[in-house]
Design a protein around this motif. Structure first.
Motif, PDB file in Angstrom:
ATOM      1  N   GLY A 128       1.109  -1.361   5.300  1.00 19.72           N
ATOM      2  CA  GLY A 128       1.886  -0.126   5.386  1.00 19.72           C
ATOM      3  C   GLY A 128       2.240   0.260   6.811  1.00 19.72           C
ATOM      4  O   GLY A 128       3.304   0.831   7.067  1.00 19.72           O
ATOM      5  N   GLN A 129       1.351  -0.063   7.759  1.00 21.25           N
ATOM      6  CA  GLN A 129       1.615   0.255   9.166  1.00 21.25           C
ATOM      7  C   GLN A 129       2.775  -0.569   9.711  1.00 21.25           C
ATOM      8  O   GLN A 129       3.558  -0.093  10.545  1.00 21.25           O
ATOM      9  N   ILE A 146       5.136  -0.176   0.651  1.00 27.67           N
ATOM     10  CA  ILE A 146       4.101   0.556  -0.072  1.00 27.67           C
ATOM     11  C   ILE A 146       4.758   1.465  -1.109  1.00 27.67           C
ATOM     12  O   ILE A 146       5.539   2.351  -0.770  1.00 27.67           O
ATOM     13  N   VAL A 147       4.459   1.206  -2.368  1.00 31.80           N
ATOM     14  CA  VAL A 147       4.993   1.988  -3.489  1.00 31.80           C
ATOM     15  C   VAL A 147       3.819   2.435  -4.358  1.00 31.80           C
ATOM     16  O   VAL A 147       3.020   1.596  -4.805  1.00 31.80           O
ATOM     17  N   ASP A 148       3.678   3.735  -4.562  1.00 33.21           N
ATOM     18  CA  ASP A 148       2.570   4.288  -5.359  1.00 33.21           C
ATOM     19  C   ASP A 148       1.208   3.833  -4.831  1.00 33.21           C
ATOM     20  O   ASP A 148       0.326   3.417  -5.596  1.00 33.21           O
ATOM     21  N   ASP A 149       1.064   3.861  -3.506  1.00 27.86           N
ATOM     22  CA  ASP A 149      -0.210   3.534  -2.830  1.00 27.86           C
ATOM     23  C   ASP A 149      -0.648   2.081  -3.019  1.00 27.86           C
ATOM     24  O   ASP A 149      -1.825   1.754  -2.878  1.00 27.86           O
ATOM     25  N   ALA A 150       0.295   1.208  -3.332  1.00 26.62           N
ATOM     26  CA  ALA A 150      -0.003  -0.220  -3.469  1.00 26.62           C
ATOM     27  C   ALA A 150       1.123  -1.012  -2.803  1.00 26.62           C
ATOM     28  O   ALA A 150       2.207  -0.480  -2.544  1.00 26.62           O
ATOM     29  N   VAL A 151       0.856  -2.278  -2.510  1.00 24.28           N
ATOM     30  CA  VAL A 151       1.877  -3.137  -1.902  1.00 24.28           C
ATOM     31  C   VAL A 151       2.804  -3.653  -3.002  1.00 24.28           C
ATOM     32  O   VAL A 151       2.352  -4.220  -3.994  1.00 24.28           O
ATOM     33  N   SER A 152       4.090  -3.453  -2.821  1.00 25.21           N
ATOM     34  CA  SER A 152       5.087  -3.934  -3.782  1.00 25.21           C
ATOM     35  C   SER A 152       5.508  -5.352  -3.413  1.00 25.21           C
ATOM     36  O   SER A 152       6.116  -5.580  -2.362  1.00 25.21           O
ATOM     37  N   LYS A 192      -0.412 -12.908   9.107  1.00 26.51           N
ATOM     38  CA  LYS A 192      -1.401 -12.515  10.115  1.00 26.51           C
ATOM     39  C   LYS A 192      -2.283 -11.366   9.626  1.00 26.51           C
ATOM     40  O   LYS A 192      -3.431 -11.224  10.053  1.00 26.51           O
ATOM     41  N   ILE A 193      -1.729 -10.545   8.738  1.00 23.29           N
ATOM     42  CA  ILE A 193      -2.503  -9.446   8.154  1.00 23.29           C
ATOM     43  C   ILE A 193      -3.365  -9.931   7.005  1.00 23.29           C
ATOM     44  O   ILE A 193      -4.560  -9.624   6.916  1.00 23.29           O
ATOM     45  N   VAL A 194      -2.761 -10.709   6.108  1.00 25.02           N
ATOM     46  CA  VAL A 194      -3.403 -11.056   4.837  1.00 25.02           C
ATOM     47  C   VAL A 194      -4.407 -12.193   4.958  1.00 25.02           C
ATOM     48  O   VAL A 194      -5.488 -12.149   4.348  1.00 25.02           O
ATOM     49  N   HIS A 195      -4.093 -13.224   5.738  1.00 21.10           N
ATOM     50  CA  HIS A 195      -4.960 -14.404   5.790  1.00 21.10           C
ATOM     51  C   HIS A 195      -6.401 -14.088   6.215  1.00 21.10           C
ATOM     52  O   HIS A 195      -7.355 -14.602   5.599  1.00 21.10           O
ATOM     53  N   PRO A 196      -6.622 -13.250   7.245  1.00 16.51           N
ATOM     54  CA  PRO A 196      -8.020 -12.927   7.591  1.00 16.51           C
ATOM     55  C   PRO A 196      -8.756 -12.197   6.462  1.00 16.51           C
ATOM     56  O   PRO A 196      -9.955 -12.426   6.257  1.00 16.51           O
TER      57      PRO A 196
END
Length: 200
Positions: A51-52, A58-64, A84-88
């Motif tokens: 989200g940053q 971000i849709v309804d507090d979740a990743v779309s 870079k965000i998800v893999h770690p």
């Protein structure tokens, strides 16, 4: 010592069915796709950092996933930023799974296993396969799937022939009974090898 078996295969080759067979035999299975779904869901660890960088995703507090696909289609650099965000976070989930799995054998179900160089930290890799015409028939029978979508997915994946060439184990998934029999034989073989290593 726990044997870390990677499970992979191109779309329509029977990977999810094979993973379920390992679970049915009592083998712990870590699922890369399911992990990402959890990270993207409401309350998931990836929601805030994504989200940053991509607030529109971000849709309804979740990743779309749909919004992410649109962003990636417009800008190819989005994918590397997302990874870079998800893999770690995925790696943390994987390590937590392994830490609590004090058993002879665990399976890591990873669709893009070779594409992400996951084979570097695995003990061996199982590739599930089927003839190209069987694969195509399976995939196109899925609701909403088109030949164009099928080809787009294939283009992202290492060809089946290359995967088989790099595999330690191969199972052809033509029938459920034969696949289950092959899974059971592989489990027995890997457990024997694990026991033998523990004794040395």
């Amino acid at each position: 010592m726990t044997h870390r078996l990677g499970l992979t295969g191109s779309i329509g080759m029977g990977k999810s069915t094979t993973a379920r067979m390992f679970r049915d035999e009592g083998i712990p299975v870590w699922d890369a796709d399911a992990t990402v779904h959890t990270l993207y869901a409401k309350g998931g660890a990836a929601v805030a950092p994504i989200g940053q960088v991509f607030p529109d995703a971000i849709v309804d507090d979740a990743v779309s996933r749909e919004v992410l696909k649109e962003l990636i289609a417009r800008d190819a650099s989005v994918m590397s930023k997302l990874e870079k965000i998800v893999h770690p976070l995925v790696a943390q989930s994987r390590q937590a799974f392994l830490a609590k799995s004090d058993v002879p054998l665990v399976v890591f179900d990873i669709p893009l296993l070779f594409e992400t160089n996951a084979d570097a930290w695995l003990d061996s890799v199982l590739v599930v396969t089927a003839p190209a015409e069987v694969q195509k028939e399976r995939v196109l029978s899925r609701p909403g799937m088109t030949e164009t979508q099928f080809q787009t997915i294939l283009d992202r994946q290492l060809p089946d022939s290359d995967k088989r060439a790099r595999a330690d184990h191969i199972i052809e998934t033509l029938t459920l009974d034969d696949t289950r029999d092959a899974v059971r034989k592989l489990i027995a073989k890997l457990k024997r090898q694990s026991d033998a290593r523990d004794r040395t």
